[in-house]
Design a protein around this motif. Structure first.
Motif, PDB file in Angstrom:
ATOM      1  N   HIS A 172      28.617  24.882 -36.471  1.00  0.00           N
ATOM      2  CA  HIS A 172      30.057  24.993 -35.558  1.00  0.00           C
ATOM      3  C   HIS A 172      30.066  23.991 -34.649  1.00  0.00           C
ATOM      4  CE1 HIS A 172      29.055  29.516 -36.444  1.00  0.00           C
ATOM      5  NE2 HIS A 172      29.608  29.195 -37.247  1.00  0.00           N
ATOM      6  N   VAL A 173      30.857  22.938 -34.895  1.00  0.00           N
ATOM      7  CA  VAL A 173      31.277  21.558 -34.314  1.00  0.00           C
ATOM      8  C   VAL A 173      32.219  21.363 -35.186  1.00  0.00           C
ATOM      9  CG1 VAL A 173      28.903  21.015 -34.284  1.00  0.00           C
ATOM     10  CG2 VAL A 173      30.321  20.109 -36.293  1.00  0.00           C
ATOM     11  N   SER A 174      33.150  20.537 -33.999  1.00  0.00           N
ATOM     12  CA  SER A 174      34.706  19.865 -34.713  1.00  0.00           C
ATOM     13  C   SER A 174      33.890  19.507 -35.881  1.00  0.00           C
ATOM     14  CB  SER A 174      34.806  19.109 -33.027  1.00  0.00           C
ATOM     15  OG  SER A 174      34.227  18.194 -33.622  1.00  0.00           O
ATOM     16  N   LEU A 175      35.221  18.560 -36.109  1.00  0.00           N
ATOM     17  CA  LEU A 175      35.667  17.827 -37.999  1.00  0.00           C
ATOM     18  C   LEU A 175      35.036  16.731 -37.133  1.00  0.00           C
ATOM     19  CD1 LEU A 175      36.067  18.116 -40.716  1.00  0.00           C
ATOM     20  CD2 LEU A 175      38.375  17.773 -40.002  1.00  0.00           C
ATOM     21  N   LYS A 176      34.905  15.906 -36.406  1.00  0.00           N
ATOM     22  CA  LYS A 176      34.535  14.910 -35.806  1.00  0.00           C
ATOM     23  C   LYS A 176      33.557  15.335 -35.425  1.00  0.00           C
ATOM     24  CE  LYS A 176      35.393  11.316 -32.421  1.00  0.00           C
ATOM     25  NZ  LYS A 176      36.266  10.927 -30.529  1.00  0.00           N
ATOM     26  N   ASP A 177      32.960  15.561 -35.117  1.00  0.00           N
ATOM     27  CA  ASP A 177      31.387  15.546 -35.101  1.00  0.00           C
ATOM     28  C   ASP A 177      30.756  16.025 -36.302  1.00  0.00           C
ATOM     29  OD1 ASP A 177      31.910  15.246 -31.955  1.00  0.00           O
ATOM     30  OD2 ASP A 177      31.418  17.141 -31.237  1.00  0.00           O
ATOM     31  N   ALA A 178      31.619  16.356 -37.068  1.00  0.00           N
ATOM     32  CA  ALA A 178      30.489  16.776 -38.684  1.00  0.00           C
ATOM     33  C   ALA A 178      30.461  15.332 -39.383  1.00  0.00           C
ATOM     34  CB  ALA A 178      31.096  17.624 -39.114  1.00  0.00           C
ATOM     35  N   ILE A 179      31.254  15.047 -38.989  1.00  0.00           N
ATOM     36  CA  ILE A 179      31.490  13.555 -39.554  1.00  0.00           C
ATOM     37  C   ILE A 179      30.155  12.557 -39.249  1.00  0.00           C
ATOM     38  CG2 ILE A 179      32.509  11.507 -40.097  1.00  0.00           C
ATOM     39  CD1 ILE A 179      34.830  12.685 -40.203  1.00  0.00           C
ATOM     40  N   ASP A 180      29.959  12.652 -37.508  1.00  0.00           N
ATOM     41  CA  ASP A 180      29.054  11.711 -36.915  1.00  0.00           C
ATOM     42  C   ASP A 180      27.648  12.658 -36.920  1.00  0.00           C
ATOM     43  OD1 ASP A 180      30.871  10.118 -36.545  1.00  0.00           O
ATOM     44  OD2 ASP A 180      31.201  11.318 -34.737  1.00  0.00           O
ATOM     45  N   GLN A 181      27.977  13.787 -37.639  1.00  0.00           N
ATOM     46  CA  GLN A 181      26.370  14.729 -37.350  1.00  0.00           C
ATOM     47  C   GLN A 181      25.707  15.091 -38.788  1.00  0.00           C
ATOM     48  OE1 GLN A 181      26.023  18.234 -35.849  1.00  0.00           O
ATOM     49  NE2 GLN A 181      26.965  17.260 -33.730  1.00  0.00           N
ATOM     50  N   ALA A 182      26.517  14.906 -39.947  1.00  0.00           N
ATOM     51  CA  ALA A 182      26.486  14.627 -40.971  1.00  0.00           C
ATOM     52  C   ALA A 182      25.778  12.871 -41.762  1.00  0.00           C
ATOM     53  CB  ALA A 182      27.384  14.758 -42.194  1.00  0.00           C
ATOM     54  N   ASP A 183      23.945  12.980 -41.564  1.00  0.00           N
ATOM     55  CA  ASP A 183      23.885  11.557 -42.168  1.00  0.00           C
ATOM     56  C   ASP A 183      22.549  12.160 -42.502  1.00  0.00           C
ATOM     57  OD1 ASP A 183      21.317  13.014 -40.826  1.00  0.00           O
ATOM     58  OD2 ASP A 183      21.983  12.576 -38.830  1.00  0.00           O
ATOM     59  N   PHE A 184      21.647  10.693 -43.281  1.00  0.00           N
ATOM     60  CA  PHE A 184      21.099  11.269 -44.397  1.00  0.00           C
ATOM     61  C   PHE A 184      20.180  12.406 -43.715  1.00  0.00           C
ATOM     62  CE2 PHE A 184      16.661  10.309 -46.439  1.00  0.00           C
ATOM     63  CZ  PHE A 184      17.016  10.078 -47.729  1.00  0.00           C
ATOM     64  N   GLU A 185      19.410  12.643 -43.128  1.00  0.00           N
ATOM     65  CA  GLU A 185      18.363  13.866 -42.743  1.00  0.00           C
ATOM     66  C   GLU A 185      19.261  14.955 -42.888  1.00  0.00           C
ATOM     67  OE1 GLU A 185      18.666  11.307 -40.209  1.00  0.00           O
ATOM     68  OE2 GLU A 185      17.249  10.279 -41.183  1.00  0.00           O
ATOM     69  N   ALA A 186      20.307  15.010 -42.014  1.00  0.00           N
ATOM     70  CA  ALA A 186      20.844  16.455 -42.725  1.00  0.00           C
ATOM     71  C   ALA A 186      21.702  17.154 -43.477  1.00  0.00           C
ATOM     72  CB  ALA A 186      22.381  16.716 -41.542  1.00  0.00           C
ATOM     73  N   GLN A 187      22.047  16.506 -44.420  1.00  0.00           N
ATOM     74  CA  GLN A 187      21.615  15.653 -45.908  1.00  0.00           C
ATOM     75  C   GLN A 187      20.609  16.699 -46.508  1.00  0.00           C
ATOM     76  OE1 GLN A 187      24.693  15.299 -47.417  1.00  0.00           O
ATOM     77  NE2 GLN A 187      25.709  14.457 -45.635  1.00  0.00           N
ATOM     78  N   MET A 188      19.794  15.888 -46.601  1.00  0.00           N
ATOM     79  CA  MET A 188      18.300  16.265 -47.044  1.00  0.00           C
ATOM     80  C   MET A 188      18.024  17.653 -46.937  1.00  0.00           C
ATOM     81  SD  MET A 188      17.084  13.463 -49.332  1.00  0.00           S
ATOM     82  CE  MET A 188      15.986  14.139 -49.760  1.00  0.00           C
ATOM     83  N   ARG A 189      18.554  18.457 -45.408  1.00  0.00           N
ATOM     84  CA  ARG A 189      17.717  19.181 -45.727  1.00  0.00           C
ATOM     85  C   ARG A 189      18.443  20.539 -45.738  1.00  0.00           C
ATOM     86  NH1 ARG A 189      18.484  18.495 -40.273  1.00  0.00           N
ATOM     87  NH2 ARG A 189      20.702  18.575 -40.094  1.00  0.00           N
ATOM     88  N   ALA A 190      19.936  20.234 -46.360  1.00  0.00           N
ATOM     89  CA  ALA A 190      20.686  21.325 -46.213  1.00  0.00           C
ATOM     90  C   ALA A 190      20.612  21.077 -48.449  1.00  0.00           C
ATOM     91  CB  ALA A 190      22.235  20.402 -46.414  1.00  0.00           C
TER      92      ALA A 190
END
Length: 333
Positions: A172-190
């Motif tokens: 639940h974040v803006s699309l702009k923030d989602a792009i910034d938050q979709a980093d390597f660690e977030a990918q691995m966690r998901a």
């Protein structure tokens, strides 16, 4: 409740925002034939109003211990507030606070092992904000209060129906923030949680497809480099951990391939990329599962539906499916 359920630890079922359809779909789903053993959590007036609307002959029994047995033609209720019934279809701080109080009580009971899992009825983000509650949705509340962050972990949202499953990298974040938050660690966690979530559904070796962030998964860098610099390296790292991950796949076709049986779950980069395909197939089929918690949590894949609240016409199918899925996941633990 029926005799066959008396030895089963119940599911905690929160009533959601009192001004929406949550209370009525919760009661309808909890009283249908074959429903798992449940205990309701919410305000007394809200529960009684929903009872009068959809199940007039039902007895609501107030309890304090979820293990308390109640007569067969009744439902137990743990009262988390005694305010008067809130007006239907209206955003209010009081309703947001009522929904939040029930969720916190459910989390406490789940962490103590007093309930087997949690099924949450819909809440309203504006009502939460009006009450000064610093969370945009259930997922963030559960991560903060469910013992995940204090253990150094994070959670992820999985949306599932009979045909496809998706796990979100950002929520639940803006699309702009989602792009910034979709980093390597977030990918691995998901990716890791997608594998774990599929195993909870009985899939021994899940096939995890990872969607790209940009159109055509970046088209080799023509439409962005996130796939090359972040997503592909995360997939490779996941593969090194023994996870059957692949991609990045174009977001406009990967769900079709999953539905056709090529993949067991799709890791989507942002909220709408993952939720639109599931919701398009019907809200009555979708269930939201929070992965990474020390207990089971599910919810229906729809909102508070203020426009029809109080009319007794809300479809309880998704809520019933959420209860059934929670019971199956608990049994598989």
């Amino acid at each position: 409740m029926t005799d066959s359920k008396t030895s089963v630890i119940p599911l905690a079922v929160t009533l959601g925002d009192p001004a929406g359809i949550g209370p009525e779909v919760a009661l309808r789903a909890a009283t249908r034939p074959g429903a798992p053993r449940c205990v309701l959590l919410g305000e007394r007036a809200t529960a009684l109003r929903a009872r009068d609307l959809v199940a007039p002959g039902l007895d609501i029994v107030e309890i304090s211990d979820p293990g308390t047995e109640v007569p067969e033609a009744s439902l137990p209720l743990i009262v988390t507030g005694k305010a008067p019934a809130h007006p239907y279809g209206q955003v209010s701080a009081a309703a947001g606070q009522a929904a939040y109080d029930a969720i916190l009580k459910a989390i406490d009971l789940a962490r103590a092992g007093a309930v087997s899992g949690i099924v949450t009825a819909p809440i309203h983000k504006e009502a939460l904000s009006a009450a000064g509650i610093p969370f945009p949705g259930h997922t963030e509340m559960l991560e903060t209060h469910g013992g995940v962050r204090e253990a150094g972990g994070r959670v992820a949202m999985m949306l599932a129906n009979d045909e496809i499953r998706t796990v979100l990298v950002t929520i639940h974040v803006s699309l702009k923030d989602a792009i910034d938050q979709a980093d390597f660690e977030a990918q691995m966690r998901a990716i890791r949680l997608a594998q774990q979530g599929c195993r909870a559904f009985g899939i021994a070796a899940p096939r995890v497809a990872v969607a790209g962030l940009n159109p055509h998964a970046g088209e080799g860098g023509l439409f962005g480099r996130e796939e090359i610099e972040i997503i592909a390296p995360a997939i490779k790292a996941a593969q090194a951990e023994g996870i059957d991950a692949s991609g990045p796949w174009p977001g406009d076709t990967v769900f079709m391939q999953a539905r056709q049986g090529r993949f067991d779950v799709v890791v989507a980069q942002y909220h709408d990329q993952g939720l639109i395909p599931v919701k398009y197939m019907g809200l009555e089929k979708g269930v939201n599962v929070t992965l990474g918690l020390p207990f089971v949590r599910t919810s229906p894949d729809h909102g508070t539906a203020f426009d029809i609240a109080g009319q007794g016409i809300a479809d309880p199918a998704s809520m019933a499916t959420a209860m059934e899925m929670a019971a199956r996941m608990v049994a598989a633990l």
